[in-house]
Each structure stands twice: as structure tokens, then as C-alpha cells.
Motif scaffolding. Structure first.
Motif, mmCIF file in Angstrom:
data_model
loop_
_atom_site.group_PDB
_atom_site.id
_atom_site.type_symbol
_atom_site.label_atom_id
_atom_site.label_comp_id
_atom_site.label_asym_id
_atom_site.label_seq_id
_atom_site.Cartn_x
_atom_site.Cartn_y
_atom_site.Cartn_z
ATOM 1 N N ILE A 239 1.707 3.813 9.970
ATOM 2 C CA ILE A 239 1.208 2.574 10.591
ATOM 3 C C ILE A 239 2.029 1.348 10.191
ATOM 4 N N ASP A 240 3.035 1.560 9.356
ATOM 5 C CA ASP A 240 3.890 0.440 8.942
ATOM 6 C C ASP A 240 4.632 -0.104 10.163
ATOM 7 N N SER A 241 4.522 -1.392 10.382
ATOM 8 C CA SER A 241 5.155 -1.997 11.559
ATOM 9 C C SER A 241 6.614 -2.382 11.312
ATOM 10 N N TYR A 242 7.048 -2.396 10.051
ATOM 11 C CA TYR A 242 8.422 -2.798 9.748
ATOM 12 C C TYR A 242 9.430 -1.711 10.124
ATOM 13 N N ILE A 243 9.158 -0.470 9.718
ATOM 14 C CA ILE A 243 10.089 0.621 10.024
ATOM 15 C C ILE A 243 9.610 1.451 11.213
ATOM 16 N N SER A 244 8.322 1.544 11.425
ATOM 17 C CA SER A 244 7.731 2.285 12.549
ATOM 18 C C SER A 244 8.136 3.756 12.561
ATOM 19 N N PHE A 245 7.751 4.463 11.524
ATOM 20 C CA PHE A 245 8.014 5.901 11.462
ATOM 21 C C PHE A 245 7.173 6.639 12.496
ATOM 22 N N LYS A 246 7.716 7.738 12.966
ATOM 23 C CA LYS A 246 6.986 8.641 13.854
ATOM 24 C C LYS A 246 6.614 9.888 13.047
ATOM 25 N N VAL B 58 0.835 -1.202 0.000
ATOM 26 C CA VAL B 58 0.000 0.000 0.000
ATOM 27 C C VAL B 58 0.870 1.252 0.000
ATOM 28 N N ILE B 59 1.964 1.244 0.747
ATOM 29 C CA ILE B 59 2.886 2.384 0.750
ATOM 30 C C ILE B 59 3.424 2.612 -0.663
ATOM 31 N N ARG B 60 3.868 1.536 -1.308
ATOM 32 C CA ARG B 60 4.401 1.641 -2.671
ATOM 33 C C ARG B 60 3.325 2.078 -3.649
ATOM 34 N N ALA B 61 2.139 1.491 -3.516
ATOM 35 C CA ALA B 61 1.055 1.798 -4.454
ATOM 36 C C ALA B 61 0.603 3.248 -4.327
ATOM 37 N N THR B 62 0.430 3.731 -3.097
ATOM 38 C CA THR B 62 -0.016 5.121 -2.940
ATOM 39 C C THR B 62 1.057 6.086 -3.435
ATOM 40 N N GLY B 63 2.316 5.785 -3.177
ATOM 41 C CA GLY B 63 3.398 6.637 -3.679
ATOM 42 C C GLY B 63 3.462 6.639 -5.196
ATOM 43 N N THR B 64 3.332 5.461 -5.783
ATOM 44 C CA THR B 64 3.397 5.343 -7.246
ATOM 45 C C THR B 64 2.207 6.031 -7.908
ATOM 46 N N VAL B 65 1.016 5.798 -7.374
ATOM 47 C CA VAL B 65 -0.175 6.441 -7.951
ATOM 48 C C VAL B 65 -0.098 7.956 -7.789
ATOM 49 N N ALA B 66 0.372 8.423 -6.633
ATOM 50 C CA ALA B 66 0.541 9.868 -6.428
ATOM 51 C C ALA B 66 1.499 10.448 -7.462
ATOM 52 N N TYR B 67 2.590 9.734 -7.705
ATOM 53 C CA TYR B 67 3.565 10.203 -8.695
ATOM 54 C C TYR B 67 2.954 10.242 -10.093
ATOM 55 N N LEU B 68 2.227 9.201 -10.451
ATOM 56 C CA LEU B 68 1.601 9.159 -11.781
ATOM 57 C C LEU B 68 0.559 10.266 -11.948
ATOM 58 N N LEU B 69 -0.212 10.529 -10.890
ATOM 59 C CA LEU B 69 -1.191 11.623 -10.953
ATOM 60 C C LEU B 69 -0.487 12.973 -11.093
ATOM 61 N N LEU B 70 0.593 13.155 -10.348
ATOM 62 C CA LEU B 70 1.367 14.392 -10.458
ATOM 63 C C LEU B 70 1.962 14.525 -11.854
ATOM 64 N N PHE C 53 -4.115 13.802 -2.219
ATOM 65 C CA PHE C 53 -4.817 12.805 -1.398
ATOM 66 C C PHE C 53 -4.018 11.499 -1.323
ATOM 67 N N MET C 54 -3.444 11.113 -2.444
ATOM 68 C CA MET C 54 -2.653 9.875 -2.455
ATOM 69 C C MET C 54 -1.377 10.030 -1.622
ATOM 70 N N VAL C 55 -0.766 11.205 -1.663
ATOM 71 C CA VAL C 55 0.423 11.448 -0.834
ATOM 72 C C VAL C 55 0.042 11.370 0.647
ATOM 73 N N CYS C 56 -1.115 11.919 0.997
ATOM 74 C CA CYS C 56 -1.575 11.821 2.393
ATOM 75 C C CYS C 56 -1.764 10.361 2.784
ATOM 76 N N GLY C 57 -2.321 9.567 1.880
ATOM 77 C CA GLY C 57 -2.449 8.129 2.141
ATOM 78 C C GLY C 57 -1.090 7.465 2.283
ATOM 79 N N HIS C 58 -0.160 7.858 1.432
ATOM 80 C CA HIS C 58 1.217 7.348 1.474
ATOM 81 C C HIS C 58 1.829 7.625 2.849
ATOM 82 N N LEU C 59 1.685 8.859 3.317
ATOM 83 C CA LEU C 59 2.219 9.230 4.631
ATOM 84 C C LEU C 59 1.505 8.478 5.748
#
Length: 175
Positions: free
Chosen positions: A67-74, A8-20, A56-62
Motif C-alpha cells: 500500500i506504499d504510495s512512494y514505490i507502489s509495489f505490486k 510502518v514498513i521500517r518498523a514492521t521489518g525491524t520488529v520482525a527481525y528482532l523477533l526472529l 505476522f510482522m513480516v506479513c505486515g511488512h509485506l
């Protein structure tokens, strides 16, 4: 669950980029049409709508980064440039791009209030946004190779530049 979040992180980032990307191409095409004295209402609306959806997609990306449990960003790591140990430069490019996108959308919505000339000067900063977000994706992601991104970005710009020159030549011939 980790792989779902990652996708989902990759997809939202990629879709945001394509929309931009599409918003940029349509924005450039709108300028070509404007120089040719063509109606730009529909293309301008599409340009703005694509930029809004990119936001909107960038907001989803963020959101999914948080909530990603692998890296656990703050929050501070995804909102303050260079405040993370995970790929700090590409992350900073993404964060700064996000702020440029916010500025672009807010000033575009307030175009009448801030004045067309001021808006135009601020909108002229958008190549910085586009370059930073492209570098962010290139350096932090593994989805796109540099050659693919180069072709995808350079070919349309060459075409648009050719159309602008052709339109300028026609304008000069008619005068």
C-alpha cells in the motif's frame, strides 16, 4: 501519508527481525539446555511463539509495502524474487527469507506428522533464512550499520558456542 507508510514498513521489518533474532537465540539456548539434560518446554514454546510473531510482522511488512504510495509495489514484486527494479538482490533475499520462514513454521507445526528426523533436517536450513534476512536488512535498509549487526549477531553465537562446549565438557567428565 508517505512518511507514515515508510515508518510502518521500517518498523514492521525491524520488529520482525528482532523477533526472529530472539527466536534464534532462544532456539540455540534450548539446544544448550537440552544437552545439559534440562527441561526445555518453556524455552521451546517461547522460541516457537517468537517465530510465529516474526511471521505476522513480516506479513505486515509485506502488506504495507503493497500500500506504499512512494514505490507502489505490486504483488509479484513482493512475492517473486528478482521481479522488481527496486534493489532486486536485497528484495530477492527478503522474499526467499519469507519462504524459508513459512517452511520453518509449517514444518514445525507438522513435526509429528512429517517425523522428527525430517523436521530436524529441514530446521537445519534455518541459518540460510537468518543470513538472508540479515543481508536483506543490511543492504536495503538504512536503520542498522554493518558493525552493529555484526556485533549483535556474532557475540551471542560466541556465547552460545561457549555454553555448548562447556556443557559438552561436563557431559564428558560425568561419563
Amino acid at each position: 501519508m508517505e512518511s507514515f507508510e515508510w515508518y510502518v514498513i521500517r518498523a514492521t521489518g525491524t520488529v520482525a527481525y528482532l523477533l526472529l533474532y530472539l527466536s534464534v537465540i532462544i532456539g540455540l539456548y534450548t539446544q544448550v539446555q537440552k544437552k545439559r539434560k534440562q527441561k526445555i518446554t518453556i524455552t521451546l514454546h517461547l522460541h516457537e511463539t517468537l517465530a510465529n510473531w516474526a511471521f505476522f510482522m513480516v506479513c505486515g511488512h509485506l502488506g504495507f509495502l503493497l500500500i506504499d504510495s512512494y514505490i507502489s509495489f505490486k504483488w509479484a514484486e513482493v512475492l517473486i524474487p528478482s521481479n522488481t527494479t527496486y534493489k532486486p538482490l536485497p528484495m530477492a533475499m527478503g522474499i526467499i527469507s519469507f519462504y524459508f520462514l513459512i517452511i520453518t513454521i509449517v514444518t514445525s507445526k507438522a513435526r509429528k506428522k512429517i517425523g522428527y528426523q525430517r523436521w530436524r533436517k529441514l530446521h537445519a536450513l534455518n541459518p540460510i533464512l537468518y543470513v538472508l534476512v540479515t543481508l536483506h536488512g543490511l543492504f536495503i535498509g538504512t536503520d542498522f550499520q554493518g558493525g552493529v549487526l555484526a556485533v549483535v549477531n556474532i557475540v551471542p553465537l560466541i556465547i552460545m558456542g561457549g555454553l555448548l562446549l562447556k556443557g559438552q565438557q561436563k557431559l564428558n567428565m560425568s561419563n
